[in-house]
Design an enzyme around this catalytic site. Sequence first.
Site, mmCIF file in Angstrom:
data_model
loop_
_atom_site.group_PDB
_atom_site.id
_atom_site.type_symbol
_atom_site.label_atom_id
_atom_site.label_comp_id
_atom_site.label_asym_id
_atom_site.label_seq_id
_atom_site.Cartn_x
_atom_site.Cartn_y
_atom_site.Cartn_z
ATOM 1 C CE1 TYR A 1 -3.729 2.366 0.130
ATOM 2 C CE2 TYR A 1 -2.869 3.084 2.253
ATOM 3 C CZ TYR A 1 -3.744 3.252 1.188
ATOM 4 O OH TYR A 1 -4.622 4.301 1.197
ATOM 5 C CD GLU B 1 -2.161 5.750 -5.824
ATOM 6 O OE1 GLU B 1 -2.564 6.755 -5.215
ATOM 7 O OE2 GLU B 1 -2.615 4.611 -5.624
#
Length: 360
Positions: free
Chosen positions: A284, A291
């Site tokens: 994660y 991103e």
Amino acid sequence: MQILTPHVYWAQRHGEIYLRVDLSDAKNLDISLQENNTLQFRAQGHGAKGDNEYEFSLEFLEPVRPEINHKSTQRQVVIKIKKQEERWWDRLTLQGKKPLFLAPDFDRWLDESDAEMELQAKEEKINKISVESRVRKDPYLGLKKGYLFMYNLVQFLGFSWIFVNMTVRLFILGQDSFYDTFHTTADMMYFCQMMAVLEVINPLLGLVKTGFFPAMIQVAGRNVILFVIFGSLEEMQNKPVVFFVFYLWSAIEIFRYPFYMLACISTEWKLLTWLRYSLWIPLYPLGVVAEAVAVIQSLPIFDETRLFSVPLPALLGHSFSFSYTLQLYLVLMFLGLFINFRHLYKQRRRRYRSRKRKVQ
């Protein structure tokens, strides 16, 4: 015949005493509770000194009930005695010095706080069963579970296709596969992420117990990256960062969705459960970093193309670049990472709450 004392192991709960006598193939059992609150045990069996007659007596610290439950197996004799009052004892016997043949039963041993937790868990389970028996069953429960099962199945198949496709291309083409990831997998990723909007709606409809806010953060964040950063900028679609974003997303989801899918049919695979609650720890944060890299790489492109820029009055300038919005979003992205990381950590801690056992 020589009379010997067997090894005896004990443990307690608030309401019971457990004794385990290390005597195999026991015969002629004579177990009784005397008037002076003393347990008398005598039996023929195979103990530490071979086949002999063994006996012992224990005067308990506090009164116990006269009923004695015992069970003899090929390996041992198990005795269960109820206390008169449900309370925790400091020791088993009235005499301060522990008998040499007596030792804690570590297979059953709990300290007082752990025993209270066990008792509370049992009471909660009984109360839950009682409440469930009074509450009217949801007539649409089967339909809801069917819908959730199919949703998770479709998402699992979609992300599995992406993951396998990217893995195979990576092995065949090597680093060259980094540059055309978007063109080979974007349609399926569009489909999966549009479907993921249902994960925000499901908590609002009461179909799942997960929180609305963490789901909204994840779904909205991914869709900004997919539709705004990658989808609207052709210059971004050939960059290697697309590969890493898509690969990390799919690597998480190919374990998350089958876990929820099996939960719909009350089934659990321990390995899958561990993967679902553990893989996110490295993946994660790596996904959020990937991103963030994509957002940073897109900033000069938005400045140059003026895409999504907001026109301003002549006195204030030509336009407000969309890159400023993305810079603010970059800060919010890491705030969302903190919120979701804490949420996922609490889920994992609840799932794998360890009970620390102490022996005093």
